[in-house]
Design an enzyme around this catalytic site. Structure first.
Site, PDB file in Angstrom:
ATOM      1  N   HIS A  65       0.843  -1.198   0.000  1.00 30.92           N
ATOM      2  CA  HIS A  65       0.000   0.000   0.000  1.00 30.92           C
ATOM      3  C   HIS A  65       0.876   1.245   0.000  1.00 30.92           C
ATOM      4  CE1 HIS A  65       0.853  -1.006   4.225  1.00 30.92           C
ATOM      5  NE2 HIS A  65       0.822   0.293   4.451  1.00 30.92           N
ATOM      6  N   CYS A 199       2.252   3.313  11.729  1.00 31.58           N
ATOM      7  CA  CYS A 199       3.159   2.810  10.700  1.00 31.58           C
ATOM      8  C   CYS A 199       3.444   3.947   9.727  1.00 31.58           C
ATOM      9  CB  CYS A 199       2.553   1.606   9.978  1.00 31.58           C
ATOM     10  SG  CYS A 199       1.150   1.994   8.902  1.00 31.58           S
TER      11      CYS A 199
END
Length: 697
Positions: A65, A199
């Site tokens: 992603h 993250c």
């Protein structure tokens, strides 16, 4: 999520055998639907995210992603692989692969939906249903939530994930505000943990880690409240909930925002994937720490090994090696030094421009200053600049130590840097002083200290001991050898001439254009500014400074020229960035080329390096000199041989522009991008309406 994934974005027979091939196969489906405008640019962004941390998860899941300027709307593509694709998970290849594409600057609502999917992936029944789906439409409907939701807690995550802990938080605060033992008159309350997950992208791992921790907590009878610091922002945990917590879990691969809130509690600090793969172990670790009474120190103490983090660690990735940390320590010092270089250097250059090169012999303006005389104002500017320059080495050393050991490193760092100036050890001495200061402070912080003395450690003991040790080492042990090395380097630079000088100019040009404001660029820039950071810089030092600035101007100016003469090779966002690159390049801001390099690194960066090398070599060959460390074309009047200097810049810009255009023309058309757009064109680089501008991550 109805518009994020359709049957056309599902491949139930994904045949790719590598993660790159899998990402490409799914991305091509996005391109065919107009969701991605530039396949290669988007895949470069996916690869950059993958390089930060593998996106494979235990249980056969891969979630590549990224956020990218080449994405027109939030999109999800799903692939199912019979053979499996290695995404770096500990338990083997992934058979369920989700490619998540978010536009740069995507709105919070879309990112919330994507984060909800990330939480659903922690539900075994949901993934089992995907593995047994018979056709693409059924799989897409299942992911959209149109099929009956699988049983499990993850199916409940349909609201704003940033607020998932709000109800639990309120309950925790009401049940036992501020308590850490048993409730008055009632049974023993459950062990309470507050956690933070984050993250680099803030889309997938952040929310999967939160879901994993919450599920593990329910299984073990532990109350877990999670603050997800994702791309959609974050909702801070209630201070009462933090106060009532018995332990803290920080699962992150980027800096935890407002980390000091959790000081003074048993803390487990780890990477985000650990919370996904082994949440039960983390809960066990924090309970063991609480049982032993092992807590983090208060923010002011910040000892190493106690759960605190230095500025470099707060800004870095979990588990990075010593080499990466060393580079960041050095860059910490350089980044704080550069403003002093720019301010001091420009003031000195203005003093020379107004009063001539003899202004360095003017008396102090404290003794002689005439308001109506230009020479007095020139002397004032020159002397202010000289004072600013005097801070360069102490600031460099002080903030290298700060990057290593936080605030306790500042005192020995500044002292060591000042000693480096005193003994004529220069910038080499400053580098050594900073590293030694940080190491000494870290060593002191590892010494066990009685609790009663901890309050005076950061104020008295650490500054006193560290400054004394660093001073001894700089004056008596290593100072003289470093000063000799600095003198030898200066003599070598002064002796450069002919071919050697041209080769040095080419090398510095390559370095300036390699990473466009990154560490290599800063090494070359610091090398140049070190030579002119004196009252009377040598001719060689001024030639080096001129070559470095000229080369640094090439990439943005070349990208601006390329978007002007061959605009059809660039998308709408790049053409818009090209307009800004004219000003950025003219101002010596190499970062103006970063949007182009990020989108097409294999063509832009090599082209920029060739042009930068040409400019650096020509500048040295022409003998151009520069006393100012910054300013671009706005300090041309201060440059020696200004016309030839501009010729050198123009030559490098033309070379880079020509190379970029040729390489982009050689690029093969991207599969799926040749379909006619709204205007009927077939240009593979044609922009899709609605493409987002890049934003800072």
């Amino acid at each position: 999520m109805s518009d994020m994934i359709t049957a056309d974005l599902v491949d139930l027979d994904l045949s790719a055998d590598t993660k790159e091939a899998a990402a490409r196969a799914l991305a091509e489906r996005m391109v065919a639907l107009g969701r991605v405008t530039d396949l290669e640019g988007f895949l470069a962004d996916v690869a950059a995210r993958e390089a930060q941390m593998p996106t494979g998860l235990d249980g056969g899941i891969g979630i590549p992603h990224c956020r990218s300027e080449h994405v027109t709307e939030p999109t999800l593509a799903f692939g199912r692989s019979a053979a499996g694709v290695d995404f770096g998970a500990a338990d083997g290849p992934a058979d369920l692969i989700f490619l998540i594409a978010a536009p740069a600057g995507a709105d919070d609502a879309h990112l919330t939906i994507l984060s909800s999917l990330a939480r659903q992936l922690m539900n075994a029944e949901f993934t089992a249903a995907l593995r047994s789906a018979g056709d693409a439409a059924a799989a897409a409907a299942l992911i959209r939530g149109e099929e009956p939701a699988p049983a499990g807690d993850a199916a409940e995550e349909t609201g704003d994930t940033a607020d998932t802990g709000a109800v639990s938080a309120a309950a925790s605060a009401e049940t036992a505000p501020g308590s850490t033992g048993q409730d008055s008159g009632g049974p023993a309350r459950p062990f309470r943990i507050v956690a933070v997950t984050s993250c680099p992208t803030g889309i997938a791992h952040t929310y999967m880690a939160a879901e994993s921790l919450e599920n593990a907590g329910r299984e073990e009878g532990v109350e877990v409240v999670v603050e997800t610091q994702g791309s959609a922002g974050f909702t801070r945990l209630d201070p009462a909930v933090i106060a009532a917590a018995d332990g803290v879990i920080l699962a992150h691969d980027v800096a935890v925002r407002e980390k000091d809130r959790f000081a003074g509690k048993p803390t487990v600090d780890t990477g985000v994937k650990a919370a996904i793969n082994r949440p039960g172990e983390l809960i066990g670790e924090v309970r063991d720490k609480a049982a032993r009474g092992e807590v983090t120190a208060a923010a002011a103490d910040g000892p190493a090994g106690s759960g605190g983090a230095t500025p470099v660690e707060r800004g870095g990735e979990s588990g990075e090696g010593y080499g990466a940390k060393l580079r960041k320590w050095l860059m910490s010092g350089v980044s704080y030094m550069v403003p002093f270089v720019a301010a001091g250097g420009l003031l000195i250059a203005l003093g020379f421009a107004i009063g001539g090169y003899e202004i360095n012999k003017a008396p102090s303006v404290m003794d002689h200053f005439v308001w109506t005389q230009a020479d007095s104002w020139a002397a004032l500017l020159f002397q202010i600049g000289g004072v600013a320059f005097a801070f360069l080495v102490p600031v460099l050393a002080g903030y290298i130590a700060y990057g290593m050991a936080d605030r306790p490193g500042l005192v020995p760092g500044f002292v060591g840097g000042s000693i480096a100036l005193t003994i004529n050890a220069g910038f080499l001495g400053g580098l050594a002083a900073g590293l030694i200061s940080g190491a000494v402070v870290l060593a002191i912080q590892r010494v066990p200290i009685p609790k009663a003395l901890r309050g005076i450690m950061p104020v008295v003991v650490i500054p006193l001991v560290s400054a004394a040790v660093v001073g001894f080492l700089m004056f008596v042990v290593i100072g003289k050898p470093i000063a000799s090395a600095q003198e030898g380097m200066t003599d070598w630079l002064n002796g450069l001439s002919g071919a050697n000088a041209v080769l040095l100019g080419a090398l510095l040009g390559l370095m300036m254009c390699f990473d466009l404001g990154g560490p290599v660029n800063k090494v070359a820039y610091t090398f140049a500014t070190a030579g002119i950071a004196v009252a009377s810089p040598s001719d060689s030092a001024m030639k080096i400074m001129a070559a470095v600035m000229a080369a640094g101007m090439v990439p943005p100016l070349a990208m601006a020229l390329a978007t002007t003469v061959r605009g059809r090779l660039f998308n709408a966002a790049e053409r818009e960035n090209g307009k800004a690159a004219w000003v950025l390049g003219a101002s010596f801001i190499s970062e103006g080329a970063i949007p182009f390099a990020a989108a097409d690194p294999l063509r832009v960066i090599p082209s920029s390096m060739v042009g930068g090398a040409v400019t650096g070599a020509l500048s040295m060959a022409f003998g151009a000199t520069l006393r100012a460390p910054h300013g671009g074309i706005f300090v041309v009047p201060l440059i020696g041989n200004p016309l030839l200097y501009l010729v050198a810049i123009a030559a490098g810009v033309c070379v880079t522009t020509a190379l970029v255009i040729v390489l982009k023309r050689l690029r093969k058309p991207v599969t799926g991008t040749s379909a006619q757009g709204p205007g009927g064109g077939t240009d593979p680089s044609a922009p899709t309406p609605g493409a987002k501008q890049p934003v800072a991550a």
